[in-house]
Design a protein around this motif. Sequence first.
Motif, PDB file in Angstrom:
ATOM      1  N   LEU A 152       0.860  -1.185   0.000  1.00 25.81           N
ATOM      2  CA  LEU A 152       0.000   0.000   0.000  1.00 25.81           C
ATOM      3  C   LEU A 152       0.893   1.230   0.000  1.00 25.81           C
ATOM      4  N   ILE A 153       0.664   2.127  -0.958  1.00 24.63           N
ATOM      5  CA  ILE A 153       1.358   3.418  -0.934  1.00 24.63           C
ATOM      6  C   ILE A 153       0.321   4.465  -0.599  1.00 24.63           C
ATOM      7  N   THR A 154       0.498   5.098   0.561  1.00 25.76           N
ATOM      8  CA  THR A 154      -0.493   6.069   0.991  1.00 25.76           C
ATOM      9  C   THR A 154       0.184   7.403   1.333  1.00 25.76           C
ATOM     10  N   THR A 210       1.627  13.918  -2.498  1.00 23.70           N
ATOM     11  CA  THR A 210       2.917  13.507  -1.935  1.00 23.70           C
ATOM     12  C   THR A 210       3.723  12.612  -2.887  1.00 23.70           C
ATOM     13  N   GLY A 211       3.072  12.131  -3.944  1.00 26.62           N
ATOM     14  CA  GLY A 211       3.834  11.360  -4.939  1.00 26.62           C
ATOM     15  C   GLY A 211       3.455   9.885  -5.024  1.00 26.62           C
ATOM     16  N   LYS A 212       2.299   9.528  -4.529  1.00 27.83           N
ATOM     17  CA  LYS A 212       1.897   8.106  -4.505  1.00 27.83           C
ATOM     18  C   LYS A 212       1.822   7.489  -5.900  1.00 27.83           C
ATOM     19  N   THR A 213       1.096   8.174  -6.794  1.00 27.41           N
ATOM     20  CA  THR A 213       0.870   7.589  -8.112  1.00 27.41           C
ATOM     21  C   THR A 213       2.176   7.478  -8.898  1.00 27.41           C
ATOM     22  N   LEU A 248      -2.721  -0.388  -8.654  1.00 25.03           N
ATOM     23  CA  LEU A 248      -4.160  -0.138  -8.514  1.00 25.03           C
ATOM     24  C   LEU A 248      -4.358   1.235  -7.888  1.00 25.03           C
ATOM     25  N   ASN A 249      -4.808   2.174  -8.701  1.00 24.88           N
ATOM     26  CA  ASN A 249      -5.076   3.522  -8.209  1.00 24.88           C
ATOM     27  C   ASN A 249      -6.541   3.563  -7.755  1.00 24.88           C
ATOM     28  N   VAL A 250      -6.758   3.617  -6.453  1.00 28.35           N
ATOM     29  CA  VAL A 250      -8.123   3.488  -5.925  1.00 28.35           C
ATOM     30  C   VAL A 250      -9.025   4.621  -6.421  1.00 28.35           C
ATOM     31  N   GLY A 251      -8.482   5.839  -6.490  1.00 32.22           N
ATOM     32  CA  GLY A 251      -9.288   6.969  -6.973  1.00 32.22           C
ATOM     33  C   GLY A 251      -9.797   6.723  -8.391  1.00 32.22           C
ATOM     34  N   VAL A 308      -1.291  -0.879  -4.215  1.00 29.55           N
ATOM     35  CA  VAL A 308      -2.491  -0.053  -4.081  1.00 29.55           C
ATOM     36  C   VAL A 308      -2.057   1.358  -3.727  1.00 29.55           C
ATOM     37  N   ASP A 309      -2.674   2.319  -4.391  1.00 26.78           N
ATOM     38  CA  ASP A 309      -2.294   3.731  -4.209  1.00 26.78           C
ATOM     39  C   ASP A 309      -3.551   4.491  -3.786  1.00 26.78           C
TER      40      ASP A 309
END
Length: 176
Positions: free
Chosen positions: A11-13, A18-21, A36-39, A80-81
């Motif tokens: 998980l990247i949160t 902040t640079g997740k994607t 997987l970009n949740v947004g 997951v982002d």
Amino acid sequence: MTGSRAGPNILITGTPGTGKTTTAELVAGATGLRHLNVGALVKEQELHSGWDEEFDCHVIDEDKVCDALEDIMTAGANIVDHHGCDFFPERWFDLVVVLQADNTILWERLEKRKYGLNKIQENVQCEIMHVIVEEALESYRQDIVQVLPSNTVPEMESNVDRICAWVAAWKQAAQA
Ligand code: DAT
């Protein structure tokens, strides 16, 4: 968990901007893990319950998101982002990365994104208060949570290298 999955789930949160994607895409490209970009998923599959006028974003239906991701996460090998992290099942993740950025840097990134003043202030305040770091530490075992700075390109490169090295070690442990 390690033995039953095709690869680790990460998980990247962190606060928006902040640079997740960017980080997740680079790690996915280098490791073969699925980003997987949740947004984006929420928009594509309409996993929301309407529009929040005040904050100018979809109201995520967390149960629908979890249902949509369950089988994919059980199979493994995903990054997951998402800017929130407290509603995912804890068992999904082997590593949780929280990215952080300095307030002025974050402000500029969100301005470039054409966020309204309200939304910029809300997000920068969230970053100042370490909301996502605390959420991550409350939701996951502390030893799987890594908090990393993401202000500059060299920092991003170092974060990507670090996560890729972690993935390689996970794969080696799974084969042993
Ligand atoms: P998020 O997915 O957390 O909303 P992003 O990956 O879309 O963030 O990044 C927002 C913008 O900031 C984008 O233009 C890339 C830039 N950026 C992100 N992290 C950075 C870093 N460590 N150094 C320089 N620029 C960065």
